[in-house]
Motif scaffolding. Structure first.
Motif, PDB file in Angstrom:
ATOM      1  N   PHE A  47      -6.122  -2.753 -15.343  1.00 30.20           N
ATOM      2  CA  PHE A  47      -6.352  -1.665 -14.382  1.00 30.20           C
ATOM      3  C   PHE A  47      -7.779  -1.835 -13.860  1.00 30.20           C
ATOM      4  CE2 PHE A  47      -5.905   2.317 -12.326  1.00 30.20           C
ATOM      5  CZ  PHE A  47      -7.169   2.895 -12.369  1.00 30.20           C
ATOM      6  N   GLN A  88      -7.757  -7.479  -8.709  1.00 34.40           N
ATOM      7  CA  GLN A  88      -7.871  -6.082  -9.136  1.00 34.40           C
ATOM      8  C   GLN A  88      -6.478  -5.553  -9.448  1.00 34.40           C
ATOM      9  OE1 GLN A  88     -10.532  -2.947  -8.050  1.00 34.40           O
ATOM     10  NE2 GLN A  88      -9.002  -2.072  -6.635  1.00 34.40           N
ATOM     11  N   HIS A  89      -6.372  -4.782 -10.511  1.00 35.55           N
ATOM     12  CA  HIS A  89      -5.109  -4.185 -10.958  1.00 35.55           C
ATOM     13  C   HIS A  89      -4.102  -5.227 -11.446  1.00 35.55           C
ATOM     14  CE1 HIS A  89      -6.514  -0.318 -10.030  1.00 35.55           C
ATOM     15  NE2 HIS A  89      -6.118  -0.201  -8.785  1.00 35.55           N
ATOM     16  N   HIS A  97       1.310   3.125 -10.331  1.00 38.17           N
ATOM     17  CA  HIS A  97       0.354   3.595  -9.320  1.00 38.17           C
ATOM     18  C   HIS A  97       1.101   4.401  -8.246  1.00 38.17           C
ATOM     19  CE1 HIS A  97      -3.028   3.563  -6.569  1.00 38.17           C
ATOM     20  NE2 HIS A  97      -3.757   2.889  -7.401  1.00 38.17           N
ATOM     21  N   GLU A 147      -1.242   8.877 -11.248  1.00 32.12           N
ATOM     22  CA  GLU A 147      -0.895   7.606 -11.889  1.00 32.12           C
ATOM     23  C   GLU A 147      -0.921   7.716 -13.412  1.00 32.12           C
ATOM     24  OE1 GLU A 147      -3.900   4.987 -10.340  1.00 32.12           O
ATOM     25  OE2 GLU A 147      -3.882   6.041  -8.417  1.00 32.12           O
ATOM     26  N   TYR A 164       2.181   6.786  -5.438  1.00 32.60           N
ATOM     27  CA  TYR A 164       1.670   7.460  -4.226  1.00 32.60           C
ATOM     28  C   TYR A 164       2.674   8.547  -3.837  1.00 32.60           C
ATOM     29  CZ  TYR A 164      -1.507   3.462  -3.075  1.00 32.60           C
ATOM     30  OH  TYR A 164      -2.500   2.487  -3.054  1.00 32.60           O
ATOM     31  N   ASP A 187     -11.447   9.965  -7.213  1.00 31.79           N
ATOM     32  CA  ASP A 187     -10.986   8.793  -7.964  1.00 31.79           C
ATOM     33  C   ASP A 187     -11.359   9.024  -9.418  1.00 31.79           C
ATOM     34  OD1 ASP A 187     -11.500   5.174  -7.726  1.00 31.79           O
ATOM     35  OD2 ASP A 187     -10.011   6.412  -8.746  1.00 31.79           O
ATOM     36  N   ARG A 193       1.803  -6.554  -9.718  1.00 34.97           N
ATOM     37  CA  ARG A 193       2.160  -5.917  -8.444  1.00 34.97           C
ATOM     38  C   ARG A 193       2.146  -6.898  -7.268  1.00 34.97           C
ATOM     39  NH1 ARG A 193      -2.989  -2.406  -6.200  1.00 34.97           N
ATOM     40  NH2 ARG A 193      -4.480  -4.135  -6.194  1.00 34.97           N
ATOM     41  N   ARG A 209       0.861  -1.200   0.000  1.00 33.82           N
ATOM     42  CA  ARG A 209       0.000   0.000   0.000  1.00 33.82           C
ATOM     43  C   ARG A 209       0.894   1.247   0.000  1.00 33.82           C
ATOM     44  NH1 ARG A 209      -4.466   0.625  -1.869  1.00 33.82           N
ATOM     45  NH2 ARG A 209      -5.437  -1.026  -0.639  1.00 33.82           N
ATOM     46  N   TRP A 221      -6.119   9.871  -7.363  1.00 32.47           N
ATOM     47  CA  TRP A 221      -6.876   9.157  -6.337  1.00 32.47           C
ATOM     48  C   TRP A 221      -6.460   9.596  -4.942  1.00 32.47           C
ATOM     49  CZ3 TRP A 221      -5.277   4.518  -3.249  1.00 32.47           C
ATOM     50  CH2 TRP A 221      -6.337   4.039  -2.459  1.00 32.47           C
ATOM     51  N   VAL A 240      -4.586   8.932 -13.692  1.00 26.45           N
ATOM     52  CA  VAL A 240      -5.579   8.667 -12.636  1.00 26.45           C
ATOM     53  C   VAL A 240      -5.175   9.460 -11.396  1.00 26.45           C
ATOM     54  CG1 VAL A 240      -6.615   6.905 -11.151  1.00 26.45           C
ATOM     55  CG2 VAL A 240      -6.047   6.360 -13.542  1.00 26.45           C
TER      56      VAL A 240
HETATM   57  O1  TA6 Z   1      -6.013   4.636  -7.797  1.00 28.63           O
HETATM   58  C1  TA6 Z   1      -7.087   4.229  -8.551  1.00 28.63           C
HETATM   59  C2  TA6 Z   1      -7.729   2.976  -7.967  1.00 28.63           C
HETATM   60  O2  TA6 Z   1      -8.263   2.186  -8.996  1.00 28.63           O
HETATM   61  C3  TA6 Z   1      -8.806   3.372  -6.948  1.00 28.63           C
HETATM   62  O3  TA6 Z   1     -10.087   3.119  -7.478  1.00 28.63           O
HETATM   63  C4  TA6 Z   1      -8.494   2.481  -5.740  1.00 28.63           C
HETATM   64  O4  TA6 Z   1      -9.163   1.247  -5.861  1.00 28.63           O
HETATM   65  C5  TA6 Z   1      -6.979   2.366  -5.858  1.00 28.63           C
HETATM   66  O5  TA6 Z   1      -6.762   2.163  -7.249  1.00 28.63           O
HETATM   67  C6  TA6 Z   1      -6.347   1.313  -4.982  1.00 28.63           C
HETATM   68  O6  TA6 Z   1      -6.724   0.035  -5.413  1.00 28.63           O
HETATM   69  P1  TA6 Z   1      -6.184  -1.235  -4.545  1.00 28.63           P
HETATM   70  O7  TA6 Z   1      -6.579  -2.443  -5.316  1.00 28.63           O
HETATM   71  O8  TA6 Z   1      -4.689  -1.078  -4.416  1.00 28.63           O
HETATM   72  O9  TA6 Z   1      -6.838  -1.102  -3.186  1.00 28.63           O
END
Ligand code: TA6
Length: 265
Positions: free
Chosen positions: A67, A75-76, A153, A232, A155, A173, A80, A57, A207, A205
């Protein structure tokens, strides 16, 4: 960093001197720290998990081949949360910069989710006040194309104060499509500005989970959202189609702007 040390710790450090370093965790080839004159530029949650099971994180997770939510897998995507290989250990270049090269290719785990052969080469270069990311995605197949999203992604660490240019004062977002090649984030932790220059990453992106969504994440503190902003660069709105035997390249440069810096054309 020796190969044995990396194998043991899964962490690679690029050290340019003057307390300027970049640290990469082989889990997801996640950049987990970028310190310039000993000042950390990236946000990593105090609750981030390093158990190799979920994405870290914070820092700069590598999003590929998907994505967002994915009916085939996590997800994503899987990049990663997969262990990458260190192809070239950190090496000082003739001009003092430090370079390292990482790679990820299809394996039993990735093929169980997404049955394509691929090879990603990820070259990081640490300059005095810049971090360069050069990515190549290669399709070694003789007859199969595949499509993918890809995104860094990032941060960024920011001070806890109002932001002029990006008004983020609530859950944000947003996917901005076909954005300019350069963004300037006007207040990052150094008190200076951060330029993000991108090539072949058409979308951006933005967020920030804000308070309610912060509470929903077990690996993110309820009080951390004021000190981070995700900016991002990626291919999100339209997946890349990679024909057999071809390669796709994209790059990103993060640069701390010292006032009076010549802007990149
Ligand atoms: O940063 C864009 C995004 O798709 C947000 O919608 C949020 O879900 C973030 O990524 C983090 O996603 P994760 O799967 O790391 O919790």
């Amino acid at each position: 960093t020796t190969a044995a040390a990396v194998a043991a710790t899964s962490v690679v450090v690029l050290d340019r001197g003057n307390n300027t370093t970049c640290t990469i965790n082989l889990h997801g080839a996640t950049v987990v720290s970028w310190r310039v004159n000993n000042q950390e530029q990236l946000f990593v949650s105090k609750l981030a998990s390093f158990d190799g099971k979920k994405a870290i994180r914070g820092g700069i997770p590598f999003v590929f081949p998907q994505f967002g939510p994915w009916s085939f897998g996590p997800q994503h995507g899987f990049a990663r949360i997969t262990r990458w290989h260190l192809d070239r250990a950190p090496e000082r270049l003739h001009n003092g910069d430090v370079e390292a090269i990482f790679s990820l290719m299809d394996n039993e785990f990735t093929r169980s989710i997404w049955n394509y052969q691929f090879r990603i080469t990820y070259r990081l270069i640490l300059r005095e006040k810049e971090l360069h990311f050069h990515i190549g995605v290669y399709n070694p197949s003789k007859d199969l194309s595949f499509t993918f999203n890809m995104l860094l992604h990032t941060y960024l660490k920011v001070p806890d104060e109002g932001r002029e240019v990006v008004t983020v004062n609530e859950w944000t977002d947003r996917i901005y499509q076909h954005t300019p090649q350069e963004h300037v984030i006007t207040n990052v932790v150094s008190g200076r500005k951060m330029r993000l220059h991108k090539y072949n990453f058409p979308d951006t992106v933005i967020w920030n989970p804000w308070i309610d969504r912060s509470r929903e994440m077990s690996d993110f503190g309820d009080d951390e959202f004021p000190n981070m902003l995700c900016v991002e660069a990626g291919n999100v709105s339209a997946p890349v189609i990679l024909l057999p035997g071809t390669c796709f390249e994209a790059s990103q440069i993060l640069q701390i702007i010292i006032e009076g810096n010549v802007s990149r054309k």
